[in-house]
Write a protein that holds these residues in place. Sequence first.
Motif, mmCIF file in Angstrom:
data_model
loop_
_atom_site.group_PDB
_atom_site.id
_atom_site.type_symbol
_atom_site.label_atom_id
_atom_site.label_comp_id
_atom_site.label_asym_id
_atom_site.label_seq_id
_atom_site.Cartn_x
_atom_site.Cartn_y
_atom_site.Cartn_z
ATOM 1 N N SER A 1 -2.563 8.873 -10.733
ATOM 2 C CA SER A 1 -4.169 9.091 -10.862
ATOM 3 C C SER A 1 -4.692 9.209 -9.350
ATOM 4 N N LYS A 2 -3.977 8.975 -8.423
ATOM 5 C CA LYS A 2 -4.476 9.034 -7.219
ATOM 6 C C LYS A 2 -5.799 8.068 -6.999
ATOM 7 N N GLY B 1 1.004 -1.195 -0.199
ATOM 8 C CA GLY B 1 0.102 0.031 -0.109
ATOM 9 C C GLY B 1 0.994 1.373 -0.075
ATOM 10 N N VAL B 2 1.779 1.416 0.615
ATOM 11 C CA VAL B 2 2.965 2.331 0.781
ATOM 12 C C VAL B 2 3.426 2.666 -0.639
ATOM 13 N N LEU B 3 3.927 1.630 -1.207
ATOM 14 C CA LEU B 3 4.502 1.798 -2.651
ATOM 15 C C LEU B 3 3.244 2.127 -3.687
ATOM 16 N N ALA B 4 2.092 1.431 -3.574
ATOM 17 C CA ALA B 4 1.022 1.873 -4.348
ATOM 18 C C ALA B 4 0.648 3.384 -4.288
ATOM 19 N N ALA B 5 0.814 3.889 -3.042
ATOM 20 C CA ALA B 5 0.315 5.351 -2.984
ATOM 21 C C ALA B 5 1.467 6.156 -3.462
ATOM 22 N N THR B 6 2.613 5.893 -3.433
ATOM 23 C CA THR B 6 3.702 6.594 -3.814
ATOM 24 C C THR B 6 3.671 6.304 -5.314
ATOM 25 N N LEU B 7 3.501 5.346 -6.170
ATOM 26 C CA LEU B 7 3.663 5.440 -7.520
ATOM 27 C C LEU B 7 2.434 5.714 -8.409
ATOM 28 N N SER B 8 1.078 5.617 -7.696
ATOM 29 C CA SER B 8 -0.035 6.069 -8.562
ATOM 30 C C SER B 8 -0.089 7.526 -8.879
#
Length: 344
Positions: free
Chosen positions: A170-171, A161-168
């Motif tokens: 479109s948010k 989740g940490v990585l996903a929030a950083t890489l997204s």
Amino acid sequence: MKTHRVIVLFTILAVILAACGSSAPPLATPTVSPEPTVASSKPFRVAAIMPSAVNDLAFSQSMYDALIRIQNEMGGPEKMQFVYSQGMFIVDDAAAAIRDYASQGYNLVIAHGSQYGSSLQEIAPDFPETSFAWGTTVDTFGQPNIFAYEAASPEGGYVNGVLAATLSTSKVIGVVGPIETGDAKLYVDGFKAGVAATNPDVQVNVNYIGSFSDVALASEAATTHIAAGADTLTGTAQMVVGAIGKAEEASALWFGTQSNQSSLAPSIVVASQVYHWEVILKEMIGLIQAGTLGGQSFKANIANGSELIEFNPGYALPADDKALAESTIKGIVDGTITITLPAP
């Protein structure tokens, strides 16, 4: 004269018999070679019952891969042998397989699925010399020959989740869940907590499709998420192969769990939380060999190495983002990061 000859013959016969007797072992103390020790000549035998295919890149494969690893660690098939029944989604069929393996004298019978609990509770007392294990759960039913195991899936979910929030960019992130229970729900909750801790402005849309195996429904759910603006997705259970395919078509990022899913879509899978059950299995087998057949539960987590974040070498993860993931892992292990989950 005849009498003299008879005496001589008896004398010669007595000498011959005496000579033969001196070289033969006493009949009262025969020499017998010891039988080989059974434990040293037979491999440790494991049977596993799995709800889906062993190449599902998810829950069942995580156990199959672990059995391969533990077999190699123990010295190959000469030291450890295993068999398995896959696709056991019908509980009655799984119960029949559990009983059959136990009756064949396997040292450890693994019922790899929480749906098998009631069957195991009924069968295990009939085979007190056989060890059984099941997961994911902590419940041994108080039985001395049942082990239980579970996964701290929120830990890897949080890192993802940490990585996903950083890489997204479109948010917007989409989650394809199976049924809202067990380690699937825990993973999703951990993932959401990781996103919220990193960027609370990122929107996480969760869709539980009500099935662990329906690939078509998983594909449909992923398509819906992408249409809603999601450029990053995750999901859990064997049905996610459908969702990963849709993510790849849309060039959306994917975060995996249970098994390493990089091979399905090397260009978009960032990382996978992978269950390394062999860490727990090795401990179980040691206990069984020492005479403890059950009555204990185990947890796969990041700290004990039975749960790992495996980065996809085919995805060019920026160094700063990988460092963030690694520092998050360290924080979970040393306790400086607390994962807050919603109340059950």
